[in-house]
Scaffold this active site. Structure first.
Site, PDB file in Angstrom:
ATOM      1  N   LYS A   1       2.214  18.064  -8.185  1.00  9.23           N
ATOM      2  CA  LYS A   1       1.935  19.056  -9.224  1.00  9.23           C
ATOM      3  C   LYS A   1       0.660  19.824  -8.884  1.00  9.23           C
ATOM      4  O   LYS A   1       0.609  21.042  -8.953  1.00  9.23           O
ATOM      5  CB  LYS A   1       1.821  18.330 -10.565  1.00  9.23           C
ATOM      6  CG  LYS A   1       1.561  19.242 -11.722  1.00  9.23           C
ATOM      7  CD  LYS A   1       1.581  18.447 -13.007  1.00  9.23           C
ATOM      8  CE  LYS A   1       0.734  19.120 -14.062  1.00  9.23           C
ATOM      9  NZ  LYS A   1       0.660  18.344 -15.294  1.00  9.23           N
TER      10      LYS A   1
ATOM     11  N   GLU B   1      -3.415  11.374  -0.918  1.00 15.06           N
ATOM     12  CA  GLU B   1      -2.361  10.624  -0.223  1.00 15.06           C
ATOM     13  C   GLU B   1      -1.229  11.561   0.203  1.00 15.06           C
ATOM     14  O   GLU B   1      -0.731  11.499   1.333  1.00 15.06           O
ATOM     15  CB  GLU B   1      -1.775   9.548  -1.150  1.00 15.06           C
ATOM     16  CG  GLU B   1      -2.729   8.428  -1.508  1.00 15.06           C
ATOM     17  CD  GLU B   1      -3.548   8.728  -2.762  1.00 15.06           C
ATOM     18  OE1 GLU B   1      -3.773   9.916  -3.087  1.00 15.06           O
ATOM     19  OE2 GLU B   1      -3.974   7.760  -3.414  1.00 15.06           O
TER      20      GLU B   1
ATOM     21  N   GLY C   1       2.811  14.550 -14.930  1.00 18.69           N
ATOM     22  CA  GLY C   1       3.392  13.971 -13.716  1.00 18.69           C
ATOM     23  C   GLY C   1       4.419  12.892 -14.006  1.00 18.69           C
ATOM     24  O   GLY C   1       5.522  12.894 -13.462  1.00 18.69           O
ATOM     25  N   ARG C   2       4.085  11.967 -14.893  1.00 17.34           N
ATOM     26  CA  ARG C   2       4.993  10.843 -15.160  1.00 17.34           C
ATOM     27  C   ARG C   2       6.164  11.236 -16.050  1.00 17.34           C
ATOM     28  O   ARG C   2       7.014  10.411 -16.362  1.00 17.34           O
ATOM     29  CB  ARG C   2       4.208   9.660 -15.739  1.00 17.34           C
ATOM     30  CG  ARG C   2       3.348  10.002 -16.933  1.00 17.34           C
ATOM     31  CD  ARG C   2       2.328   8.911 -17.231  1.00 17.34           C
ATOM     32  NE  ARG C   2       1.388   9.292 -18.291  1.00 17.34           N
ATOM     33  CZ  ARG C   2       0.279   9.981 -18.100  1.00 17.34           C
ATOM     34  NH1 ARG C   2      -0.044  10.385 -16.885  1.00 17.34           N
ATOM     35  NH2 ARG C   2      -0.524  10.281 -19.103  1.00 17.34           N
TER      36      ARG C   2
ATOM     37  N   GLU D   1      -0.116   4.380 -17.631  1.00 15.50           N
ATOM     38  CA  GLU D   1      -0.947   5.570 -17.430  1.00 15.50           C
ATOM     39  C   GLU D   1      -1.011   6.377 -18.732  1.00 15.50           C
ATOM     40  O   GLU D   1      -2.002   7.033 -19.025  1.00 15.50           O
ATOM     41  CB  GLU D   1      -0.411   6.433 -16.274  1.00 15.50           C
ATOM     42  CG  GLU D   1      -1.479   7.322 -15.662  1.00 15.50           C
ATOM     43  CD  GLU D   1      -1.031   8.059 -14.398  1.00 15.50           C
ATOM     44  OE1 GLU D   1      -0.186   8.959 -14.505  1.00 15.50           O
ATOM     45  OE2 GLU D   1      -1.544   7.747 -13.309  1.00 15.50           O
TER      46      GLU D   1
ATOM     47  N   HIS E   1      14.430 -16.813 -10.499  1.00 12.32           N
ATOM     48  CA  HIS E   1      14.044 -17.814  -9.509  1.00 12.32           C
ATOM     49  C   HIS E   1      12.627 -17.601  -9.020  1.00 12.32           C
ATOM     50  O   HIS E   1      12.207 -18.176  -8.023  1.00 12.32           O
ATOM     51  CB  HIS E   1      15.047 -17.788  -8.345  1.00 12.32           C
ATOM     52  CG  HIS E   1      16.427 -18.093  -8.813  1.00 12.32           C
ATOM     53  ND1 HIS E   1      16.899 -19.380  -8.935  1.00 12.32           N
ATOM     54  CD2 HIS E   1      17.400 -17.281  -9.279  1.00 12.32           C
ATOM     55  CE1 HIS E   1      18.137 -19.348  -9.425  1.00 12.32           C
ATOM     56  NE2 HIS E   1      18.464 -18.079  -9.648  1.00 12.32           N
TER      57      HIS E   1
ATOM     58  N   LYS F   1     -10.828   7.805  -7.248  1.00 16.46           N
ATOM     59  CA  LYS F   1     -10.541   8.873  -6.274  1.00 16.46           C
ATOM     60  C   LYS F   1     -11.845   9.439  -5.723  1.00 16.46           C
ATOM     61  O   LYS F   1     -11.983   9.646  -4.522  1.00 16.46           O
ATOM     62  CB  LYS F   1      -9.796  10.025  -6.965  1.00 16.46           C
ATOM     63  CG  LYS F   1      -8.335   9.789  -7.249  1.00 16.46           C
ATOM     64  CD  LYS F   1      -7.733  11.109  -7.745  1.00 16.46           C
ATOM     65  CE  LYS F   1      -6.433  10.905  -8.470  1.00 16.46           C
ATOM     66  NZ  LYS F   1      -5.927  12.101  -9.120  1.00 16.46           N
TER      67      LYS F   1
HETATM   68  O1  F6P Z   1      -3.787  10.099  -9.930  1.00 10.80           O
HETATM   69  C1  F6P Z   1      -2.799   9.984 -10.906  1.00 10.80           C
HETATM   70  C2  F6P Z   1      -1.856  11.128 -10.830  1.00 10.80           C
HETATM   71  O2  F6P Z   1      -2.499  12.281 -11.251  1.00 10.80           O
HETATM   72  C3  F6P Z   1      -0.609  10.892 -11.635  1.00 10.80           C
HETATM   73  O3  F6P Z   1      -0.765  11.150 -12.968  1.00 10.80           O
HETATM   74  C4  F6P Z   1       0.353  11.789 -10.940  1.00 10.80           C
HETATM   75  O4  F6P Z   1       1.668  11.484 -11.276  1.00 10.80           O
HETATM   76  C5  F6P Z   1       0.001  11.516  -9.498  1.00 10.80           C
HETATM   77  O5  F6P Z   1      -1.403  11.346  -9.510  1.00 10.80           O
HETATM   78  C6  F6P Z   1       0.403  12.571  -8.525  1.00 10.80           C
HETATM   79  O6  F6P Z   1      -0.185  13.800  -8.807  1.00 10.80           O
HETATM   80  P1  F6P Z   1       0.303  15.111  -8.109  1.00 10.80           P
HETATM   81  O7  F6P Z   1       1.725  15.336  -8.477  1.00 10.80           O
HETATM   82  O8  F6P Z   1      -0.590  16.193  -8.610  1.00 10.80           O
HETATM   83  O9  F6P Z   1       0.169  14.934  -6.623  1.00 10.80           O
END
Ligand code: F6P
Length: 521
Positions: A209, A215, A270-271, A356, A387, A489
């Protein structure tokens, strides 16, 4: 954590009545409640669309439910529900509307004030055209070969939803491509997937987003180098990379062609974004018609949530039962137990959705809370879980409310095992020797449905979204921000730029950092 002052919530009549009631019924045994009332199972179950919820195996009576409903009414759940669906800026800390429900509405204009539907329709059409082009192999790579592997690069909400749904709906995946997911900052994640792919026939979707997530950008850069190394032409990036993002500028700077940037907006968290262009890998795997069925399922649950009275409203019931255990029985965790291999990623998806959203320690006005919010959500697929950790669920010292998710089309053994577990947790068993005794009285909800299909999955995910919403309203928190992820972060960025020590860091972190550099070299 700073010292909480007494909140309005814990001083409220509805809260106090529940506290008093809890002490009255704490010792009540569910097996006795069942013995006393042959109609209990029927009384405390509810069907909404494809989902049957049995909530009779809970430590509650009709009086408990009435008191929980008072709590919901006192929090103005219905008013807040209207506020969300009408596009009010209920995400107050980020000054944003919360409109993921727009992504699945059938209304022409939505919300009435500030219509977003032209944007939604156009994004859906471009998803439709693109997924069709990939699936039909009209879309070709730089050297003219058809795409064979689609690799989604994203993390959190830009990974967990599409990953989980692609897995859940694998029986519907009829595309000639394989769809993969890469999230981790550890390059092994990407390397493992690239080992199965060829640059000429691979399409990457960078789902982010913000298009700033470390990452995701790290993996996207590695993927771009792999592509350019393989095809010996930087121009290939435009044919082999697409993006789902609200930051079209950054995606363009990365080299993604504007026509392959699929939009997203700040009013989709995002979620909550799997319904948006973030769902593109799912649309490629199962086709856009089935993706539309998923949206229709979510819409059906939205309609139920909007129209059913609180006492017969599935998300409201799940939310209140969660609050009952978290706030009045001191339960600190909640287990999610899907009895289907296809749902193996669901606990991780719900972890982000619930933790979250509702893992918050201050209320909407910034006051420190004097009550518990989201429990730790965890779980795994049954029967494997039986199990591994059910021992603790049955005989451990902690109370762990469980959700059993039971698609009846999974093998009979799996579904029946789920019912057996819920029955055993509830009824327990008297036995001579203490180690063989099961106390029982351990609560669970059972959500049963015919099969794992797109429409049903839409209902199921929207059910949990609205459960989280209702809990957030009652807890008086903002479920739609996630400031708690920021500090780590920032520190990680500082450490990444440091040599042996980082200024301003504690001695432990600096000693570990020094050792890290030593061992790495
Ligand atoms: O760091 C948490 C977060 O902002 C989540 O809420 C989100 O889903 C994820 O990182 C990924 O964010 P983006 O879609 O901006 O890369």
């Amino acid at each position: 954590m700073s010292n909480p002052t007494k909140s309005k919530l814990t001083q409220s009549p509805a809260w106090r009545a529940l506290q008093a009631h809890q002490t009255e019924i704490a010792d009540l045994q569910m097996r006795e409640l069942f013995a006393r009332d042959p109609g209990r199972a029927k009384k405390f179950s509810l069907q909404a669309g494809a989902l049957l919820l049995d909530y009779s195996k809970h430590r509650m009576t009709a009086a408990t439910l009435a008191l929980l409903m008072n709590l919901a009414r006192q929090a103005d759940v219905e008013v807040w529900r209207t506020r969300m669906f009408s596009g009010e800026y209920i995400n107050n800390s980020e000054d944003r509307a919360v409109l993921h429900v727009a992504l699945r509405t059938a209304q022409e204009v939505f919300p009435a004030d500030g219509d977003v539907m032209p944007l939604v329709r156009s994004a859906r059409q471009s998803m439709h055209d693109f997924s069709d082009a990939v699936r039909s192999q009209r879309l070709r790579g730089h050297t003219g070969k058809p795409i064979r592997n689609v690799i989604n690069i994203g993390i959190g909400g830009s990974d967990l939803g599409p990953r989980m749904l692609t897995q859940a709906l694998w029986r519907y995946a009829d595309a000639p491509q394989s769809v993969h997911f890469v999230a981790n900052a550890d390059p092994d994640d990407l390397a493992h997937v690239l080992a199965q792919a060829q640059p000429e026939t691979t399409l990457f979707i960078v789902a982010s987003k913000t298009f700033t997530t470390g990452e995701t950008l790290g993996n996207a850069r590695l993927a771009r180098s792999w592509l350019i190394d393989g095809l010996k032409d930087e121009a290939a990036v435009k044919q082999h990379f697409a993006a789902a993002t609200a930051n079209v500028k950054a995606a363009g700077e990365f080299g993604i062609a504007p026509e392959l940037c699929f939009p997203l907006w700040d009013w989709v968290g995002g979620r909550y974004s799997v319904w948006s262009t973030v769902g593109l890998p799912v649309a490629i795997a199962i086709g856009m018609d089935r993706f539309d069925e998923l949206l229709a399922g979510a819409r059906a649950m939205d309609e139920h949530f909007l129209s059913a009275p609180l006492a017969a409203n599935m998300p409201v019931l799940l939310a209140l039962l969660g609050i009952w255990y978290a706030n009045f029985f001191g339960a600190t965790t909640h287990a999610v137990l899907p009895y289907a291999e296809a749902l193996r990623e669901l606990p991780a998806y719900l972890q982000q959705l619930e933790m979250e959203s509702n893992g918050k320690g201050v209320d909407r006005a910034g006051q420190t809370l004097d009550y518990t919010t989201a429990p730790v959500i965890w779980g795994s697929v049954g029967t494997n879980s039986q199990h591994a950790f059910h021992q603790l669920l049955h005989q451990g010292t902690q109370l762990v409310p469980c959700d059993f998710l039971v698609p009846v089309a999974s093998t009979a053994a799996a579904a029946e095992n789920a019912l057996a577990q819920a029955a055993a947790l509830m009824a327990g068993r008297d036995a001579g020797e203490p180690h063989r005794r099961f106390d029982g009285n351990r609560p669970s909800s059972t959500i049963m449905f015919r099969a794992i299909e797109p429409h049903t999955m839409g209902q199921l995910l929207a059910l949990y979204e609205h459960k989280v919403f209702v809990q957030g309203i009652i807890w008086n928190i903002n479920s739609f921000d996630q400031w708690g992820v920021e500090l780590g972060k920032e520190i990680a960025r500082t450490l990444a730029q440091s040599t042996a020590t980082a200024s301003g860091m504690d001695a432990s972190t600096n000693a570990l950092l020094a050792r890290l550099h030593e061992w790495r070299s």
